[in-house]
Design a protein around this motif. Sequence first.
Motif, short mmCIF file in Angstrom:
data_model
loop_
_atom_site.label_atom_id
_atom_site.label_comp_id
_atom_site.label_asym_id
_atom_site.label_seq_id
_atom_site.Cartn_x
_atom_site.Cartn_y
_atom_site.Cartn_z
N PRO A 214 -5.06 5.50 19.88
CA PRO A 214 -4.02 6.26 20.59
C PRO A 214 -3.93 7.72 20.15
O PRO A 214 -3.60 8.60 20.95
N ASP A 215 -4.24 7.99 18.87
CA ASP A 215 -4.04 9.37 18.37
C ASP A 215 -5.10 9.76 17.33
O ASP A 215 -4.80 10.49 16.39
N ALA A 216 -6.30 9.28 17.47
CA ALA A 216 -7.36 9.60 16.50
C ALA A 216 -8.67 9.86 17.22
O ALA A 216 -8.94 9.31 18.28
N GLY A 217 -9.50 10.72 16.61
CA GLY A 217 -10.81 11.01 17.16
C GLY A 217 -10.79 12.28 18.01
O GLY A 217 -9.75 12.93 18.17
N PRO A 218 -11.95 12.62 18.56
CA PRO A 218 -13.25 11.94 18.45
C PRO A 218 -13.83 12.06 17.03
O PRO A 218 -13.75 13.11 16.42
N ALA A 219 -14.43 10.97 16.57
CA ALA A 219 -15.00 10.95 15.22
C ALA A 219 -15.94 9.76 15.09
O ALA A 219 -16.02 8.92 16.00
N VAL A 220 -16.64 9.70 13.95
CA VAL A 220 -17.51 8.58 13.62
C VAL A 220 -17.01 7.99 12.31
O VAL A 220 -16.81 8.72 11.33
N ILE A 221 -16.79 6.69 12.26
CA ILE A 221 -16.29 6.03 11.06
C ILE A 221 -17.29 4.97 10.61
O ILE A 221 -18.10 4.48 11.40
N GLY A 222 -17.21 4.62 9.32
CA GLY A 222 -18.05 3.56 8.79
C GLY A 222 -19.35 4.08 8.21
O GLY A 222 -19.84 5.14 8.60
N LEU A 223 -19.89 3.31 7.25
CA LEU A 223 -21.16 3.68 6.62
C LEU A 223 -22.28 2.74 7.04
O LEU A 223 -23.26 3.15 7.63
N ALA A 224 -22.13 1.45 6.72
CA ALA A 224 -23.18 0.50 7.06
C ALA A 224 -23.27 0.31 8.57
O ALA A 224 -24.36 0.26 9.15
N ARG A 225 -22.10 0.20 9.23
CA ARG A 225 -22.06 0.05 10.69
C ARG A 225 -21.15 1.13 11.25
O ARG A 225 -19.96 0.92 11.50
N HIS B 79 -24.00 12.79 15.68
CA HIS B 79 -23.61 12.51 14.29
C HIS B 79 -24.24 11.21 13.80
O HIS B 79 -24.72 11.12 12.66
N LEU B 80 -24.23 10.19 14.67
CA LEU B 80 -24.80 8.90 14.29
C LEU B 80 -26.30 9.02 14.03
O LEU B 80 -26.81 8.53 13.03
N ASN B 81 -27.01 9.68 14.93
CA ASN B 81 -28.46 9.80 14.81
C ASN B 81 -28.87 10.61 13.60
O ASN B 81 -29.94 10.38 13.01
N ALA B 82 -28.04 11.58 13.22
CA ALA B 82 -28.36 12.43 12.06
C ALA B 82 -27.86 11.83 10.74
O ALA B 82 -28.04 12.44 9.68
N HIS B 83 -27.24 10.64 10.81
CA HIS B 83 -26.70 9.97 9.61
C HIS B 83 -25.70 10.85 8.87
O HIS B 83 -25.64 10.86 7.64
N ASP B 84 -24.89 11.57 9.63
CA ASP B 84 -23.89 12.45 9.02
C ASP B 84 -22.82 11.70 8.23
O ASP B 84 -22.36 12.19 7.19
N PRO B 85 -22.37 10.51 8.67
CA PRO B 85 -21.38 9.79 7.84
C PRO B 85 -21.92 9.48 6.44
O PRO B 85 -21.20 9.60 5.44
#
Length: 549
Positions: A148-159, A186-192
């Motif tokens: 409801p009030d977060a993002g856009p972002a990428v969360i998690g390390l393993a998944r 971000h996901l493809n570059a492994h930024d998390p």
Amino acid sequence: MTAWMMYVVLVTCALSGAALVAERAAKMHRAATRWVWIAALVGSLVLPTAIAYSSIHIPNTFKPGSPSTTIVLRNATSIPMPMLLPDLDGAQPDDDTSIHIDTLIRNVWIAASVLMSLILVLSSALLHRRKRQWYEAQVCGQHVLVAPDAGPAVIGLARSRIVVPAWLLSASEQQQQCTIAHERSHLNAHDPQLVAFALLVLTLMPWNALLWWQFSRLRRAIEVDCDARVLHSGHDIDTYCETLIQVGEHQSSRIAVVAGMVDSASFLEFRIRHMLREPRKWARVTATALVCVALGMAAFAAQVTPPDPGHRNSNASVVLSSDTLDRYVGFYQNDSLSLISVTRNGDGLDVSVSGEIGVPKPFHIVPIGATEFAVQGDNPLGVALFPGDKRVDPTVHFVTDNQGRALRFVASQNGHVTFDQPRIDKANADRINEVLAARIKAQKPFPGSEKALRLLLSDPDSGAGMGDGLAWVRAHNKASREKFLAELGPVESYTFKGVTKFGSDDYLVKRKNATETVLLVVDEQGILVSALQYDSHSRFAQMDLIPGS
């Protein structure tokens, strides 16, 4: 400890400046910038630690029986700390107080690292609890979590998962595509994972404020690089910038330190300006110049000499247990003719060096730390390398294994290692003593001894035909040696007198104004590795105390 921490801050400052300049150059080349800050973070942690405490052991491939060559990284530096920062550790009026302060700082450091680790774990737990209120959806063919009030972002390390705010579901298809493309990048570059690694570095040294600044620059660089990748994939720049503006206007709540599109309005404006900026004239030339400046600043950071961890007042001894002292007792091989023997003597140790012309008598060392010792009384190490030099402050350090048993004997003074020798058993020690005794009994010069003598008497400026240690000492004593030899006058003749009790060849050199005694050692390859010159008044011209080099 305090001086070392200030040294770390100085190195971090230099590396931060280098990274800032390198980032500017990368932007001019339209290249990725996040790796610049990763390098700065890692370098700020590893470089000062490695230079202060590490050495490189290089095995002598051409002389299997000889000890390995050791390169102490701190001795490869050239910018002394006292020229830049006060020696706070040495300025303490009370050594007990100094040790207490060091212990307090170390405990606070550990507590801060543990606290930061707990905060990260707690943040992860709170995020996991918060995620229960989100639901799954599909946006532009991508499975996402809707908050409801977060993002856009990428969360998690393993998944790692993409999180988008609920308002994005009612946005235009172009804005949805740009947002998903950004987070997928971000996901493809492994930024998390990159952010998590940077946090690990911060956890190891949380007191260093400049590391936190580097981390904030890394976060910004990650977003700028992601913008560049999205545009490079073919998305329209105008639509993408409008999407950033929409994200800024909605101002969803941020999720800790994860990679994501949402950020402060001022930084979003900076990203838009950066994407719309046209390449400047002479950009490549300017970028090349900036890279040179960055490399120079990094080289400066690597050349700053760390404070000597063994620098203490000789009276600042500590008491070690008998078991600890016994672990250092034994034999250490100097070379094929020379042996270092360490024995117990009260609360300290006695050190004797056989077959070494630079250390004619045993000396006593007292502990100033768990593995650090100071030379007490007469200073044979200081006299050997720097006659009359008041700055000499010799220390002995034992390199130990996991059980605390000594593996190497390391002696240094003025930041230069004079001994770094491996431990050997009694059988090998007896063999070295037998070889030395046989040589003394035979009274025959080394093969190539006369050639080495002529080289020494020619007083060359280069170190060709000499060991690295002797060449180093000659370079440092050049002025005093040249004055000494000028007073003696040119060589008229020389005579081999025999072999000394140290195993060195003894020559009597007749000069125009006086006679001179020369003691020298030549290795199996005919290299002059150790030499001592003095006249009838026992005035020294030079002495090498870097055995086996």
